[in-house]
Design an enzyme around this catalytic site. Structure first.
Site, short mmCIF file in Angstrom:
data_model
loop_
_atom_site.label_atom_id
_atom_site.label_comp_id
_atom_site.label_asym_id
_atom_site.label_seq_id
_atom_site.Cartn_x
_atom_site.Cartn_y
_atom_site.Cartn_z
N GLU A 1 0.85 -1.19 0.00
CA GLU A 1 0.00 0.00 0.00
C GLU A 1 0.88 1.23 0.00
O GLU A 1 1.88 1.29 0.72
CB GLU A 1 -0.89 0.08 1.24
CG GLU A 1 -1.87 -1.04 1.47
CD GLU A 1 -2.61 -0.88 2.80
OE1 GLU A 1 -2.74 0.27 3.29
OE2 GLU A 1 -3.03 -1.90 3.36
N GLU B 1 -14.00 5.33 0.45
CA GLU B 1 -14.86 4.36 1.16
C GLU B 1 -15.66 5.11 2.22
O GLU B 1 -15.18 5.36 3.32
CB GLU B 1 -14.00 3.26 1.77
CG GLU B 1 -13.26 2.44 0.72
CD GLU B 1 -12.35 1.39 1.32
OE1 GLU B 1 -12.86 0.33 1.74
OE2 GLU B 1 -11.13 1.63 1.39
N LYS C 1 -16.15 3.76 5.95
CA LYS C 1 -14.97 3.39 6.73
C LYS C 1 -15.00 4.09 8.07
O LYS C 1 -15.25 5.30 8.15
CB LYS C 1 -13.70 3.75 5.95
CG LYS C 1 -12.52 2.86 6.26
CD LYS C 1 -11.43 3.07 5.23
CE LYS C 1 -10.31 2.05 5.42
NZ LYS C 1 -9.24 2.25 4.43
N GLU D 1 -9.86 8.98 6.67
CA GLU D 1 -9.77 7.57 6.30
C GLU D 1 -10.70 7.22 5.13
O GLU D 1 -10.50 6.22 4.46
CB GLU D 1 -10.11 6.68 7.49
CG GLU D 1 -9.06 6.68 8.58
CD GLU D 1 -7.74 6.09 8.12
OE1 GLU D 1 -7.77 5.13 7.32
OE2 GLU D 1 -6.68 6.59 8.53
#
Length: 443
Positions: free
Chosen positions: A256, A310, A313, A319
């Site tokens: 990542e 997202e 999340k 985030e």
């Protein structure tokens, strides 16, 4: 800047087949297209040749069948102890891998995520035994082409200052990393790391260094090398640590890496401009195959984080905003990963550019005690703090830093926006980046 990304596009067309540039496909959202649509998009509209999942979702695995895109699956940290049992490991492979491979080209089984960061000894102590059991299970199932690895966060180093002297943490170097690297060497699998300059504790002081922008650099007197970006420094620190244990020949993969485009007042460096700079340079570097000062001409298999934002999340607002592609499959921004010359759209309000207005927010290194003091003081001076009360537009995220930022800015505005009204005993700073988000408006 435009010329650089045109060059990236040309390089990507030349090297796509060999770069191993992939993307993390997270699904903690309620607005994403169907996996089959995503698979077709990646195959036909992007240069990504691989995806990494955070589970082994059968619907996603079926969707990527016969696409030619390789898929990595992930086993949750909580499942690690049970998978040390070879019977359990073989059953897991029978249920989650064998029904899909080779129609779906599964490449890696990632055992856990950033296990050492969890500080859970049950997971840490059982990681290598579980990796061995799963490798054994894959071989017994005739799937020895699928490799086993585990992605590591960068809390794995001692606090050295230059890459050539970097070593793994004392207490974990021989007991944890040496067995992992021995496993990788024996099974010809990569050691996977998650380099995130965004999370560096030195980011406020080294922002340009993290973003590949002009900076003083970091000089390593032992190799006579000046590092001009944090990404290369992290990779060479990893290599030096591995080499010190005798495993410099093990491949390194990047599980990542990325940069967020949006957050709240507590995350001032999460902007679309910074994401374009960081991710654009990473893609360029990986595609060029130039390697690093200690690993010249070396290509690193890399999974960018992330494909989508997202919206479900948990945790801080930032985030949710690491994606490069919108749910309607248009680019949030493009750093050369799209085919057919798709252009970069104008930033939308949810990824705000500097507004020209001025706002008062806490400095990055302010303690919770100072934040609480600032919050109490500002709200005690008669400003309207109802928006950060339960049910208010700015109550979420329910963090001390976010609430203090709102209160400090409100105080700053009511006091005429003088530099003195944003001092807060040296803990406030003025920014031109719009901190408003969702229905929460910083006036």
């Amino acid at each position: 800047m435009t010329a650089m990304f045109l060059l990236v596009g040309i390089l990507l067309q030349l090297f796509t087949a060999t770069t191993g540039l992939g993307v993390n496909y997270g699904m903690t959202a309620d607005n994403l297209p169907a996996p089959s649509v995503v698979a077709n998009f990646l195959k036909t509209q992007t240069i990504f040749d691989s995806v990494k999942l955070f589970d082994a979702n059968p619907d996603v695995l079926r969707a990527f069948a016969n696409t030619g895109i390789s898929v990595s699956v992930t086993i949750g940290n909580g499942d690690i102890p049970g998978l040390t049992n070879t019977v359990t490991a073989r059953r897991w492979v029978e249920q989650h891998i064998s029904p899909f491979h080779p129609q779906t080209k599964i490449k890696y089984v990632c055992v856990g995520t950033e296990v050492l960061f969890s500080k859970n000894n049950d997971w840490i102590n059982n990681l290598v035994p579980a990796m061995r059991s799963l490798h054994y299970a894959l071989v017994k199932a005739g799937l020895q082409d699928i490799k086993v690895t585990s992605a590591h966060a960068l809390n794995i180093f001692r606090r050295e200052t230059i890459p050539s002297l970097m070593r793994f943490m004392v207490g974990y170097d021989q007991s944890f990393f040496a067995p992992i690297l021995q496993f990788h060497q024996r099974t010809k699998s990569p050691f996977m790391v998650n380099p995130y300059p965004y999370f560096s504790p030195d980011l406020p002081k080294k922002l340009n260094y993290a973003l590949f922008k002009p900076n003083r650099g970091v000089y390593d007197k032992y190799t006579r090398t000046t590092y001009t970006n944090m990404f290369d420094e992290i990779l060479d620190s990893t290599y030096s640590s591995m080499k010190a244990l005798g495993y410099g020949n093990v491949e390194i993969a990047i599980g990542e890496t990325g940069w967020p485009t949006h957050g709240d007042a507590s995350t001032p460096f999460a902007t679309i401009e910074n994401a374009i700079s960081y991710n654009g340079h990473v893609v360029k570097e990986i595609v060029s195959g130039k390697g690093t000062p200690l690993m010249p001409n070396r290509t690193f298999e890399t999974y960018m984080f992330a494909l989508f934002n997202e919206n479900q999340k948990p945790g801080p607002l930032v985030e949710k905003y690491w994606g490069m592609i919108n749910p309607d499959l248009t680019p949030i921004y493009n750093v050369g990963v799209l085919r057919n010359g798709q252009s970069t759209p104008t930033p939308t309000p949810r990824t705000p550019a500097p507004s020209g207005k001025k706002f008062c927010v806490p400095k990055v290194d302010v303690s919770n005690a100072q934040l609480q003091s600032n919050l109490d003081y500002a709200c005690g001076q008669g400003i309207d703090c109802r928006p950060i009360q339960p049910g208010g537009a700015c109550y979420e995220p329910n963090t001390l830093r976010s609430h203090a930022a709102f209160a400090m800015n409100s105080y700053y505005r009511t006091k005429g926006q003088s530099i003195f009204s944003c001092d807060f005993a040296g803990t406030g700073q003025i920014t031109t980046h719009e901190p408003s988000y969702g229905k929460c408006r910083y006036l």
